[in-house]
Design an enzyme around this catalytic site. Structure first.
Site, PDB file in Angstrom:
ATOM      1  N   GLU A  19       0.809  -1.219   0.000  1.00 26.23           N
ATOM      2  CA  GLU A  19       0.000   0.000   0.000  1.00 26.23           C
ATOM      3  C   GLU A  19       0.839   1.264   0.000  1.00 26.23           C
ATOM      4  O   GLU A  19       1.945   1.290   0.503  1.00 26.23           O
ATOM      5  CB  GLU A  19      -0.819   0.090   1.291  1.00 26.23           C
ATOM      6  CG  GLU A  19      -1.531  -1.136   1.680  1.00 26.23           C
ATOM      7  CD  GLU A  19      -2.068  -1.019   3.096  1.00 26.23           C
ATOM      8  OE1 GLU A  19      -2.391  -2.055   3.667  1.00 26.23           O
ATOM      9  OE2 GLU A  19      -2.146   0.097   3.630  1.00 26.23           O
TER      10      GLU A  19
ATOM     11  N   CYS B 198       3.160   8.309   1.602  1.00 22.05           N
ATOM     12  CA  CYS B 198       3.622   7.315   2.554  1.00 22.05           C
ATOM     13  C   CYS B 198       3.795   6.000   1.786  1.00 22.05           C
ATOM     14  O   CYS B 198       2.855   5.542   1.142  1.00 22.05           O
ATOM     15  CB  CYS B 198       2.545   7.211   3.643  1.00 22.05           C
ATOM     16  SG  CYS B 198       2.783   5.870   4.767  1.00 22.05           S
TER      17      CYS B 198
ATOM     18  N   CYS C  54       5.521  -7.565   7.418  1.00 25.36           N
ATOM     19  CA  CYS C  54       6.564  -7.015   8.297  1.00 25.36           C
ATOM     20  C   CYS C  54       6.867  -8.051   9.374  1.00 25.36           C
ATOM     21  O   CYS C  54       5.955  -8.693   9.888  1.00 25.36           O
ATOM     22  CB  CYS C  54       6.066  -5.718   8.955  1.00 25.36           C
ATOM     23  SG  CYS C  54       7.279  -4.941  10.056  1.00 25.36           S
TER      24      CYS C  54
ATOM     25  N   CYS D  40       4.468  -5.853  15.916  1.00 28.08           N
ATOM     26  CA  CYS D  40       3.875  -4.949  16.911  1.00 28.08           C
ATOM     27  C   CYS D  40       2.399  -5.341  17.061  1.00 28.08           C
ATOM     28  O   CYS D  40       1.719  -5.591  16.062  1.00 28.08           O
ATOM     29  CB  CYS D  40       3.997  -3.495  16.455  1.00 28.08           C
ATOM     30  SG  CYS D  40       5.702  -2.975  16.203  1.00 28.08           S
TER      31      CYS D  40
ATOM     32  N   CYS E 104      -0.532  -3.435  15.110  1.00 28.21           N
ATOM     33  CA  CYS E 104      -0.346  -3.098  13.693  1.00 28.21           C
ATOM     34  C   CYS E 104      -0.865  -4.192  12.773  1.00 28.21           C
ATOM     35  O   CYS E 104      -0.564  -5.376  12.957  1.00 28.21           O
ATOM     36  CB  CYS E 104       1.140  -2.857  13.442  1.00 28.21           C
ATOM     37  SG  CYS E 104       1.528  -2.503  11.734  1.00 28.21           S
TER      38      CYS E 104
ATOM     39  N   CYS F  54      -1.503   1.938   8.386  1.00 22.95           N
ATOM     40  CA  CYS F  54      -0.501   0.960   7.974  1.00 22.95           C
ATOM     41  C   CYS F  54      -1.032  -0.481   7.843  1.00 22.95           C
ATOM     42  O   CYS F  54      -1.449  -1.088   8.814  1.00 22.95           O
ATOM     43  CB  CYS F  54       0.587   1.005   9.044  1.00 22.95           C
ATOM     44  SG  CYS F  54       1.914  -0.115   8.821  1.00 22.95           S
TER      45      CYS F  54
HETATM   46  N1  SAH Z   1       8.154  -0.099  10.703  1.00 27.90           N
HETATM   47  C1  SAH Z   1       8.198   1.316  10.714  1.00 27.90           C
HETATM   48  C2  SAH Z   1       7.303   1.998   9.703  1.00 27.90           C
HETATM   49  C3  SAH Z   1       5.917   1.464   9.473  1.00 27.90           C
HETATM   50  S1  SAH Z   1       4.667   1.778  10.669  1.00 27.90           S
HETATM   51  C4  SAH Z   1       7.906   1.843  12.100  1.00 27.90           C
HETATM   52  O1  SAH Z   1       7.617   1.032  12.990  1.00 27.90           O
HETATM   53  O2  SAH Z   1       8.020   3.033  12.334  1.00 27.90           O
HETATM   54  C5  SAH Z   1       4.215   3.446  10.451  1.00 27.90           C
HETATM   55  C6  SAH Z   1       3.531   4.033  11.696  1.00 27.90           C
HETATM   56  O3  SAH Z   1       2.152   3.632  11.775  1.00 27.90           O
HETATM   57  C7  SAH Z   1       4.201   3.568  12.969  1.00 27.90           C
HETATM   58  O4  SAH Z   1       4.408   4.619  13.864  1.00 27.90           O
HETATM   59  C8  SAH Z   1       3.197   2.558  13.466  1.00 27.90           C
HETATM   60  O5  SAH Z   1       3.383   2.316  14.790  1.00 27.90           O
HETATM   61  C9  SAH Z   1       1.875   3.202  13.087  1.00 27.90           C
HETATM   62  N2  SAH Z   1       0.719   2.293  13.143  1.00 27.90           N
HETATM   63  C10 SAH Z   1       0.705   0.956  12.944  1.00 27.90           C
HETATM   64  N3  SAH Z   1      -0.543   0.452  13.129  1.00 27.90           N
HETATM   65  C11 SAH Z   1      -1.325   1.480  13.479  1.00 27.90           C
HETATM   66  C12 SAH Z   1      -2.726   1.598  13.815  1.00 27.90           C
HETATM   67  N4  SAH Z   1      -3.539   0.547  13.845  1.00 27.90           N
HETATM   68  N5  SAH Z   1      -3.192   2.841  14.116  1.00 27.90           N
HETATM   69  C13 SAH Z   1      -2.374   3.916  14.079  1.00 27.90           C
HETATM   70  N6  SAH Z   1      -1.070   3.860  13.781  1.00 27.90           N
HETATM   71  C14 SAH Z   1      -0.535   2.655  13.475  1.00 27.90           C
END
Ligand code: SAH
Length: 358
Positions: free
Chosen positions: A91, A105, A112, A116, A119, A339
């Protein structure tokens, strides 16, 4: 047989050399692709017909298929879901700010491995590292769209799917292309790499890209909470992370963006705001509060978004201690633009379809 992407400059230059084509032709092709947004080699009028034929025989312009494209009701945000030739979904999200500052973005991996808990991309695990051309194609596609709207792409952020530090060499080449004046011509500080905090690679990044912006997904001011939502903290805890970030600011004198996702009852207790300002006090920091974006599949974890007034209270505490922060506007709720959300939704749909076919 089509052999390589038009964005592969090494191969393209080699092809021209093999065919005894003068080097200035490279510049003309580059100009046609990146400045005039020509998508069809037949339309590059500045080069001779036999060179156009050679390009057609050897190069492809775009490998990604646009699987889905949606624009939010206010026309500000567009979300692209691309399908790779090996059938993976990735995406990109284009944000058009009223000031004319357009930000894209992008994804650097399909899926990944960082897992986390909040995510959607993490739930897909790692499918693959994207090759350079799949990253460049995301930017090319959006840059052309924005150009057609009489505007320009100004910012690129690695905040889509994947962990950019784990696809480091490709990310590095991509940044060179983004900032190349003859290509996308973005200023270095308008390229932002976001990482969950993989310390050795942050140190390498500091050496290689002292001008490029850095964002850290912090999400908690102490290891206990951070470990519970971000497994990476077991390997690189906050102390190790902050040491590498201090090294970055010492060398670059640049402010670091700290992403802090607000999840109700998980990391939004007001006493954590105190821990957060204490952690960032005296450091060049900008905290970005991201209201947790709920996606199908997290209901089992019970995550919900922190109410707005609590986020504001949290922010006030930081303000009191001079820590700069913003609350990210969720201008894309209606199109699943957080994301990995769209890719995951599509994958679930595919699984459902496969299940019903079994
Ligand atoms: N791996 C990298 C970049 C991708 S995530 C990183 O961890 O920074 C990009 C951002 O979106 C990160 O800050 C992540 O924590 C956030 N993100 C992921 N899932 C999310 C969600 N459900 N709601 C809001 N932000 C989210």
């Amino acid at each position: 047989m089509i052999r390589f992407s038009i964005h592969n400059q090494t191969e393209l230059k080699a092809l021209l050399a093999e065919n005894k084509i003068p080097a200035f032709r490279y510049g003309q092709i580059e100009n046609a692709i990146y400045k005039n947004f020509i998508t069809n080699f037949d339309e590059i009028q500045t080069i001779p017909k036999d060179l156009r034929e050679l390009l057609k025989e050897n190069c492809f312009y775009q490998s990604l298929e646009v699987e889905h494209q949606a624009t939010s009701k206010n026309d500000q945000t567009s979300k692209f879901l691309f399908k790779t030739t090996d059938d993976l979904l990735i995406e990109a999200v284009l944000m058009r700010h009223l000031s004319g500052r357009n930000t894209l973005c992008i994804s650097c991996q399909a899926g990944c491995p960082m897992a986390c808990t909040f995510c959607a991309t993490g739930k897909l695990w790692l499918q693959k590292n994207l090759p350079l051309y799949e990253i460049i194609e995301q930017v090319m596609y959006a840059a052309k769209l924005v150009n057609d709207e009489w505007s320009r792409l100004r910012n690129v952020v690695f905040m889509g799917m994947g962990e950019p530090m784990l696809n480091y060499d490709v990310m590095k080449q991509a940044i060179y292309m983004f900032t190349d004046q003859k290509k996308f011509d973005l200023s270095n500080r308008r390229v932002t790499v976001s990482t969950c905090g993989i310390v050795p690679w942050i140190n390498k990044f500091t050496e290689d890209f002292p001008q490029t912006s850095l964002a850290i997904s912090l999400h908690a001011p102490n290891d206990e909470i951070r470990k519970s939502i971000m497994p990476v903290d077991h390997t690189y805890d906050i102390e190790a992370l902050m040491a590498s970030l201090d090294n970055y600011t010492d060398k670059t004198n640049k402010r670091i963006f700290y992403e802090y996702i607000m999840i109700n009852g998980v990391n939004d207790h007001l006493k954590l705001a105190d821990e957060l300002w204490k952690l960032l006090e005296g450091r060049l920091a900008h905290v970005n509060f991201i209201p947790y974006n709920a996606w199908e599949g997290t209901s089992s974890d019970g995550y919900t978004t922190t109410p707005r007034f609590i986020i504001e209270k949290f922010q006030k505490i930081l303000q009191k201690y001079w820590v700069v922060s913003t609350i990210r506007a969720t201008m894309w709720d209606d199109i699943d633009a957080a994301c990995g959300q769209l890719a995951r939704k599509k994958k679930d749909e595919q699984n459902e379809i496969e299940k019903t076919q079994d």
